[in-house]
Enzyme design. Structure first.
Site, PDB file in Angstrom:
ATOM      1  N   PRO A 120       0.815  -1.225   0.000  1.00  0.00           N
ATOM      2  CA  PRO A 120       0.000   0.000   0.000  1.00  0.00           C
ATOM      3  C   PRO A 120       0.846   1.272   0.000  1.00  0.00           C
ATOM      4  O   PRO A 120       0.335   2.354  -0.259  1.00  0.00           O
ATOM      5  CB  PRO A 120      -0.839  -0.116   1.276  1.00  0.00           C
ATOM      6  CG  PRO A 120      -0.387  -1.323   2.002  1.00  0.00           C
ATOM      7  CD  PRO A 120       0.541  -2.100   1.132  1.00  0.00           C
TER       8      PRO A 120
ATOM      9  N   GLU B  54       2.479  -7.302   8.654  1.00  0.00           N
ATOM     10  CA  GLU B  54       2.579  -5.846   8.793  1.00  0.00           C
ATOM     11  C   GLU B  54       3.532  -5.208   7.791  1.00  0.00           C
ATOM     12  O   GLU B  54       3.642  -4.007   7.706  1.00  0.00           O
ATOM     13  CB  GLU B  54       3.008  -5.478  10.217  1.00  0.00           C
ATOM     14  CG  GLU B  54       2.001  -5.875  11.269  1.00  0.00           C
ATOM     15  CD  GLU B  54       0.602  -5.338  10.976  1.00  0.00           C
ATOM     16  OE1 GLU B  54       0.464  -4.114  10.815  1.00  0.00           O
ATOM     17  OE2 GLU B  54      -0.348  -6.139  10.897  1.00  0.00           O
TER      18      GLU B  54
ATOM     19  N   ARG C 138      -3.949  -8.225 -20.720  1.00  0.00           N
ATOM     20  CA  ARG C 138      -4.872  -7.696 -21.738  1.00  0.00           C
ATOM     21  C   ARG C 138      -4.140  -6.966 -22.850  1.00  0.00           C
ATOM     22  O   ARG C 138      -4.664  -6.822 -23.950  1.00  0.00           O
ATOM     23  CB  ARG C 138      -5.868  -6.701 -21.126  1.00  0.00           C
ATOM     24  CG  ARG C 138      -6.869  -7.292 -20.169  1.00  0.00           C
ATOM     25  CD  ARG C 138      -7.733  -6.204 -19.569  1.00  0.00           C
ATOM     26  NE  ARG C 138      -8.447  -5.428 -20.580  1.00  0.00           N
ATOM     27  CZ  ARG C 138      -9.506  -5.857 -21.237  1.00  0.00           C
ATOM     28  NH1 ARG C 138      -9.977  -7.057 -21.017  1.00  0.00           N
ATOM     29  NH2 ARG C 138     -10.088  -5.089 -22.144  1.00  0.00           N
TER      30      ARG C 138
ATOM     31  N   ASP D  50     -10.176   0.287 -24.589  1.00  0.00           N
ATOM     32  CA  ASP D  50     -10.508   0.288 -23.165  1.00  0.00           C
ATOM     33  C   ASP D  50     -10.485   1.700 -22.600  1.00  0.00           C
ATOM     34  O   ASP D  50      -9.649   2.508 -22.990  1.00  0.00           O
ATOM     35  CB  ASP D  50      -9.479  -0.527 -22.352  1.00  0.00           C
ATOM     36  CG  ASP D  50      -9.635  -2.025 -22.550  1.00  0.00           C
ATOM     37  OD1 ASP D  50     -10.642  -2.452 -23.127  1.00  0.00           O
ATOM     38  OD2 ASP D  50      -8.728  -2.747 -22.094  1.00  0.00           O
TER      39      ASP D  50
HETATM   40 CL1  6GU Z   1      -0.294  -3.903  -3.269  1.00  0.00          CL
HETATM   41  N1  6GU Z   1      -0.916  -4.620  -0.797  1.00  0.00           N
HETATM   42  C1  6GU Z   1      -1.659  -4.526   0.318  1.00  0.00           C
HETATM   43  N2  6GU Z   1      -1.374  -5.325   1.349  1.00  0.00           N
HETATM   44  N3  6GU Z   1      -2.658  -3.681   0.451  1.00  0.00           N
HETATM   45  C2  6GU Z   1      -2.930  -2.906  -0.609  1.00  0.00           C
HETATM   46  C3  6GU Z   1      -2.210  -2.951  -1.796  1.00  0.00           C
HETATM   47  C4  6GU Z   1      -1.182  -3.832  -1.860  1.00  0.00           C
HETATM   48  N4  6GU Z   1      -2.717  -2.056  -2.644  1.00  0.00           N
HETATM   49  C5  6GU Z   1      -3.717  -1.494  -2.006  1.00  0.00           C
HETATM   50  N5  6GU Z   1      -3.843  -1.979  -0.775  1.00  0.00           N
END
Ligand code: 6GU
Length: 231
Positions: A88, A115, A153, A168
């Protein structure tokens, strides 16, 4: 195009990889997906791949040793791949990023759990970091599937001859949302298909579709209308 997925949960991918479009592409040699179980690189009799964070705090952190050694073993096999860590904290995935990723012959996708990763994994391997949006998943696996699904794709021939990913939404040639589509029956519970689509007037149909795309984009995603074209 080849994908290597490094994960603690390779079994998560079997249903996805078995779906018809993808398994056909794998059969035809257009796509190759190799799964690597990080746990196979664990050290010691407890097969540990994660441990408690130094300094305290909740959750577990992926250990540097098994992850770095697994990545290095996978990278030792040619051709060289672009290493991507799913997190994230990464750069947000969008169609431009997908188009860039599709130019690579091989992507190595490293999925985290728990984590996070020991920071030295990032310091040593210097991966690109990608997130699929501003929310938190339990691990990178679903994100890795999202990367694979959006990139394949764009592989020439993947969609078959008469379909085209160039049309797309979000692709370089088209930043508007898709127009509404209809198929049979012409009427369902008094809900009718727009007359113009039955008219046979191809120019009028094309005009209607462009207009619907524009209206829908303006209503739902005004931000896309002032998107600057790529330089
Ligand atoms: Cl790539 N990993 C995790 N654990 N959570 C996420 C993500 C990735 N992308 C958005 N949320």
């Amino acid at each position: 195009m080849r994908f290597d997925v490094l994960t603690l949960f390779p079994e998560i991918f079997s249903g996805y990889l078995g779906q018809s479009l993808l398994s056909k592409a794998i059969e035809r040699g257009k796509v190759d997906v190799q799964l690597h179980d990080l746990r196979r690189w664990a050290k010691g009799k407890h097969q540990k791949v994660d441990d408690r964070p130094f300094g305290g705090g909740p959750g577990m952190v992926l250990m540097v040793e098994p992850v770095v050694e697994c990545v290095e073993a996978v990278q030792a096999e040619p051709p060289p791949g672009k290493l991507i860590l799913l997190t994230p904290q990464g750069r947000r995935l969008d169609q431009r990023v997908v188009e860039e990723l599709a130019t690579h012959e091989r992507l190595i996708l490293l999925c985290g759990r728990y984590e996070g990763f020991d920071q030295r994994i990032l310091d040593i391997l210097q991966p690109a970091e990608i997130s699929i949006g501003d929310f938190v998943l339990n691990g990178g696996e679903v994100a890795a599937m999202t990367v694979i699904d959006s990139v394949v794709r764009l592989i020439p021939g993947f969609l078959g001859d008469d379909e085209s990913s160039i049309q797309d939404s979000f692709s370089s040639g088209n930043r508007w949302l898709e127009c509404p589509q209809y198929t049979r029956p012409r009427v369902f519970r008094d809900w009718e298909v727009p007359e113009v689509l039955l008219s046979g007037d191809h120019e009028a149909i094309a005009r209607w579709r462009r207009e619907q795309s524009f209206l829908r984009t303006r209503e739902r995603r005004e931000d896309l209308l002032d998107d600057k074209p790529e330089v």
